[in-house]
Scaffold this motif. Sequence first.
Motif, PDB file in Angstrom:
ATOM      1  N   LEU A   1     -81.429  24.539 -49.930  1.00 48.37           N
ATOM      2  CA  LEU A   1     -81.192  24.949 -48.821  1.00 48.37           C
ATOM      3  C   LEU A   1     -82.429  25.978 -47.974  1.00 48.37           C
ATOM      4  O   LEU A   1     -82.813  25.872 -46.810  1.00 48.37           O
ATOM      5  N   GLU A   2     -82.672  27.001 -49.058  1.00 48.05           N
ATOM      6  CA  GLU A   2     -83.496  28.055 -48.376  1.00 48.05           C
ATOM      7  C   GLU A   2     -84.871  27.551 -48.048  1.00 48.05           C
ATOM      8  O   GLU A   2     -85.656  28.223 -47.079  1.00 48.05           O
ATOM      9  N   SER A   3     -85.254  26.555 -48.708  1.00 48.73           N
ATOM     10  CA  SER A   3     -86.664  26.027 -48.616  1.00 48.73           C
ATOM     11  C   SER A   3     -86.796  24.789 -47.490  1.00 48.73           C
ATOM     12  O   SER A   3     -87.885  24.467 -47.191  1.00 48.73           O
ATOM     13  N   GLY A   4     -85.540  24.405 -46.962  1.00 43.15           N
ATOM     14  CA  GLY A   4     -85.391  23.466 -45.810  1.00 43.15           C
ATOM     15  C   GLY A   4     -85.271  22.140 -46.406  1.00 43.15           C
ATOM     16  O   GLY A   4     -85.454  21.309 -45.748  1.00 43.15           O
ATOM     17  N   ARG A   5     -85.342  21.834 -47.702  1.00 44.93           N
ATOM     18  CA  ARG A   5     -85.443  20.611 -48.407  1.00 44.93           C
ATOM     19  C   ARG A   5     -84.020  19.710 -48.206  1.00 44.93           C
ATOM     20  O   ARG A   5     -84.044  18.654 -48.179  1.00 44.93           O
TER      21      ARG A   5
ATOM     22  N   MET B   1     -79.954  23.410 -43.711  1.00 43.86           N
ATOM     23  CA  MET B   1     -78.890  24.280 -43.893  1.00 43.86           C
ATOM     24  C   MET B   1     -77.909  24.352 -42.429  1.00 43.86           C
ATOM     25  O   MET B   1     -78.298  24.195 -41.436  1.00 43.86           O
ATOM     26  N   VAL B   2     -76.694  24.195 -42.701  1.00 41.92           N
ATOM     27  CA  VAL B   2     -75.825  24.331 -41.589  1.00 41.92           C
ATOM     28  C   VAL B   2     -75.019  25.542 -41.812  1.00 41.92           C
ATOM     29  O   VAL B   2     -74.361  25.848 -42.716  1.00 41.92           O
ATOM     30  N   GLU B   3     -74.713  26.382 -40.722  1.00 39.98           N
ATOM     31  CA  GLU B   3     -74.039  27.715 -40.827  1.00 39.98           C
ATOM     32  C   GLU B   3     -72.736  27.579 -40.544  1.00 39.98           C
ATOM     33  O   GLU B   3     -72.559  26.882 -39.291  1.00 39.98           O
TER      34      GLU B   3
ATOM     35  N   THR C   1     -72.588  24.856 -45.708  1.00 38.60           N
ATOM     36  CA  THR C   1     -73.313  23.492 -46.008  1.00 38.60           C
ATOM     37  C   THR C   1     -72.782  22.731 -47.192  1.00 38.60           C
ATOM     38  O   THR C   1     -72.681  23.549 -48.047  1.00 38.60           O
ATOM     39  N   VAL C   2     -72.389  21.692 -46.933  1.00 39.43           N
ATOM     40  CA  VAL C   2     -71.929  20.897 -48.197  1.00 39.43           C
ATOM     41  C   VAL C   2     -73.047  20.234 -48.610  1.00 39.43           C
ATOM     42  O   VAL C   2     -73.867  19.332 -48.059  1.00 39.43           O
ATOM     43  N   VAL C   3     -73.425  20.135 -50.275  1.00 40.99           N
ATOM     44  CA  VAL C   3     -74.400  19.502 -50.810  1.00 40.99           C
ATOM     45  C   VAL C   3     -73.770  18.835 -51.865  1.00 40.99           C
ATOM     46  O   VAL C   3     -73.210  19.661 -52.712  1.00 40.99           O
TER      47      VAL C   3
ATOM     48  N   ARG D   1     -72.137  28.891 -48.790  1.00 42.57           N
ATOM     49  CA  ARG D   1     -71.732  29.992 -47.590  1.00 42.57           C
ATOM     50  C   ARG D   1     -73.213  30.358 -47.186  1.00 42.57           C
ATOM     51  O   ARG D   1     -74.010  30.887 -47.840  1.00 42.57           O
ATOM     52  N   CYS D   2     -73.647  30.160 -45.859  1.00 48.04           N
ATOM     53  CA  CYS D   2     -74.953  30.385 -45.242  1.00 48.04           C
ATOM     54  C   CYS D   2     -74.723  31.329 -44.133  1.00 48.04           C
ATOM     55  O   CYS D   2     -74.098  31.144 -43.285  1.00 48.04           O
ATOM     56  N   ARG D   3     -75.911  32.353 -44.088  1.00 41.92           N
ATOM     57  CA  ARG D   3     -75.966  33.145 -42.822  1.00 41.92           C
ATOM     58  C   ARG D   3     -77.434  33.571 -42.644  1.00 41.92           C
ATOM     59  O   ARG D   3     -77.995  33.855 -43.404  1.00 41.92           O
ATOM     60  N   GLY D   4     -77.879  33.504 -41.303  1.00 37.11           N
ATOM     61  CA  GLY D   4     -79.323  33.868 -41.220  1.00 37.11           C
ATOM     62  C   GLY D   4     -80.351  33.448 -41.939  1.00 37.11           C
ATOM     63  O   GLY D   4     -81.289  33.971 -42.400  1.00 37.11           O
TER      64      GLY D   4
END
Length: 343
Positions: free
Chosen positions: A102-106, A109-111, A114-116, A130-133
């Motif tokens: 998620l943090e590398s953009g592969r 990311m949905v805030e 995000t379900v992976v 759980r994602c933010r910023g």
Amino acid sequence: MWKNSLELLLVHCQGEIGKVIVGGAPEIPGASILDKMNHINTVDDRLRRFVTFEPRAHVAMTVNLALPPTRPDADAGFIVLQADRAHPMSGSNCICVVTALLESGRVRMVEPETVVRLDTAAGLITARARCRGGRCLSVSLDNVPAFALDIDAQVKTPKWGTIRADIAFGGVFYALVDVAQVGLAIVPDNARALAEAGIAIKALLKEQVKVAHPEIASLDEIAYVMFRDRDADGAVRTCTTLKPGRVDRSPCGTGSSANLAVLHARGEVKTGDARLSRSIIGGTFRAEAIGEAAVGNIRAVLPRITGEAWVYGREELRIDPDDPFPRGFALSDTWGPQVGELG
């Protein structure tokens, strides 16, 4: 074997290092992630050895091979690479992989969530991040069904007499041992002694306790011994031991799932209940029973494990044809006296 180099993201989950290979790895034969894991374990282990042994690695870490999924309902796949073999699943490493992707953009990311969906050799894992910023703040894993095979199995040992172990599956098979039986406490000063005790018990289990997953025939060994205790606040204190002789720095997600299955089998946990797992260095996971299932004819619990990971860097491993250690090496000064068992 490799065209140029391997690209890895450096990640830790509650202190447990779980690097993630995100580029440059060779194609691993196999129609499924399970097939690919078995290929690494039985046919060609060069990649595993290259990334998990010295001089490119050290004992207290894992490397995860991120892969395209082999099933249509998954977003990505991964295999856990450790010094002894490739393993089907690990909670802390799964959290590392989700955070890295998620943090590398592969994976997009949905805030705020995000379900992976992850394709693993143990089955499909659904992760809710759980994602933010642009940051992955925490990951909740809906693990594969966890079940107890044997409660209070007796294990004969030359050092501690006959001890009891609960044998359970939480993504891999565990022997869960109350730590007082080996005369130790789960504290940092005892890490070396706990590691050696766990590896000694694992060797004894191989001869005395047989396991088999009802639906995945190749999952037929006890991967880890996890010592456990209870803290004053009711949290389960965990210490998973890994070959050739170290302890997990994280609270251990698959081990916490296995322990939840034992508590469920004992009638101490029901759907909706949660337990806190605390590691030898104080990190925490939340283990929640979100439902029940059956694996073959065995009653199982559906565990949800929540924890955090941090991406702290990246590295590139290059292959030099003149490198004298393409398969790596390990020495007992840091890897422990059982290092010879790695081959």
